[in-house]
Motif scaffolding. Sequence first.
Motif, short mmCIF file in Angstrom:
data_model
loop_
_atom_site.label_atom_id
_atom_site.label_comp_id
_atom_site.label_asym_id
_atom_site.label_seq_id
_atom_site.Cartn_x
_atom_site.Cartn_y
_atom_site.Cartn_z
N PRO A 16 0.81 -1.22 0.00
CA PRO A 16 0.00 0.00 0.00
C PRO A 16 0.84 1.26 0.00
N PHE A 17 0.38 2.27 -0.71
CA PHE A 17 0.99 3.60 -0.71
C PHE A 17 -0.14 4.60 -0.68
N ASP A 18 -0.37 5.23 0.46
CA ASP A 18 -1.44 6.21 0.62
C ASP A 18 -0.85 7.61 0.43
N ALA A 19 -1.04 8.16 -0.75
CA ALA A 19 -0.47 9.47 -1.08
C ALA A 19 -1.14 10.59 -0.30
N ARG A 20 -2.31 10.34 0.24
CA ARG A 20 -3.03 11.38 0.98
C ARG A 20 -2.28 11.82 2.22
N GLY A 21 -1.38 10.98 2.72
CA GLY A 21 -0.62 11.31 3.92
C GLY A 21 0.74 11.91 3.63
N VAL A 22 1.05 12.14 2.36
CA VAL A 22 2.35 12.68 1.97
C VAL A 22 2.15 14.13 1.52
N ALA A 23 2.99 15.02 2.00
CA ALA A 23 2.89 16.43 1.61
C ALA A 23 2.94 16.54 0.09
N ARG A 25 4.17 18.55 -2.02
CA ARG A 25 5.44 18.86 -2.68
C ARG A 25 6.38 17.67 -2.75
N PHE A 26 6.13 16.62 -1.94
CA PHE A 26 6.98 15.43 -1.94
C PHE A 26 6.35 14.23 -2.64
N ARG A 27 5.09 14.33 -3.02
CA ARG A 27 4.36 13.15 -3.50
C ARG A 27 5.01 12.45 -4.68
N HIS A 28 5.28 13.18 -5.76
CA HIS A 28 5.80 12.51 -6.96
C HIS A 28 7.15 11.86 -6.70
N ALA A 29 8.01 12.55 -5.96
CA ALA A 29 9.32 11.97 -5.64
C ALA A 29 9.16 10.70 -4.80
N ALA A 30 8.23 10.73 -3.85
CA ALA A 30 8.00 9.56 -3.01
C ALA A 30 7.42 8.40 -3.82
N ILE A 31 6.52 8.71 -4.73
CA ILE A 31 5.91 7.68 -5.58
C ILE A 31 6.95 7.05 -6.48
N ALA A 57 0.60 10.00 -16.74
CA ALA A 57 1.37 10.31 -17.95
C ALA A 57 2.87 10.27 -17.67
N GLN A 58 3.27 10.79 -16.52
CA GLN A 58 4.69 10.75 -16.14
C GLN A 58 5.17 9.32 -15.94
N LEU A 59 4.33 8.49 -15.34
CA LEU A 59 4.70 7.09 -15.12
C LEU A 59 4.88 6.35 -16.44
N GLN A 60 3.97 6.59 -17.37
CA GLN A 60 4.09 5.95 -18.69
C GLN A 60 5.36 6.39 -19.40
N GLN A 61 5.68 7.67 -19.28
CA GLN A 61 6.88 8.19 -19.91
C GLN A 61 8.14 7.61 -19.26
N ARG A 62 8.14 7.52 -17.94
CA ARG A 62 9.33 7.06 -17.22
C ARG A 62 9.53 5.55 -17.30
N TYR A 63 8.45 4.78 -17.18
CA TYR A 63 8.56 3.32 -17.08
C TYR A 63 8.14 2.57 -18.34
N GLY A 64 7.36 3.22 -19.20
CA GLY A 64 6.93 2.57 -20.44
C GLY A 64 6.24 1.24 -20.19
N ASP A 65 6.69 0.20 -20.88
CA ASP A 65 6.09 -1.13 -20.76
C ASP A 65 6.50 -1.86 -19.49
N ASN A 66 7.31 -1.24 -18.65
CA ASN A 66 7.77 -1.89 -17.42
C ASN A 66 6.83 -1.69 -16.25
N ILE A 67 5.67 -1.07 -16.53
CA ILE A 67 4.68 -0.88 -15.48
C ILE A 67 3.29 -1.10 -16.06
N GLU A 68 2.44 -1.78 -15.29
CA GLU A 68 1.03 -1.94 -15.65
C GLU A 68 0.22 -1.11 -14.66
N ILE A 69 -0.70 -0.32 -15.18
CA ILE A 69 -1.52 0.55 -14.34
C ILE A 69 -2.98 0.13 -14.50
#
Length: 86
Positions: A16-23, A25-31, A57-69
């Motif tokens: 689990p990763f609950d982004a609601r508890g992350v500030a 300004r830090f969310r994308h870096a933490a993700i 969109a950022q995840l698709q650009q960064r990971y391409g086919d190496n991630i399923e969403i």
Amino acid sequence: MTHDCSNTISFDMRYPFDARGVAKRFRHAAIFGALDSLNAGETMRFLNDHDPLPLLAQLQQRYGDNIEISYVSREPGQIALDFKRV
């Protein structure tokens, strides 16, 4: 006693990763850090208060086919997605 952070401790390989508890300004870096730490076949269950379309969109650009969403829930205020490392 030694500690190895790479050990999988989840039997279903879903973390689990609950982004609601992350500030905001830090969310994308933490993700990105969390996703980078996943091994192939492991999944991060992502929880958020809004649909993160720019992030996807950022995840698709960064990971391409190496991630399923895939969406688990699209209820307003309770968005849940699975990010699986392939």
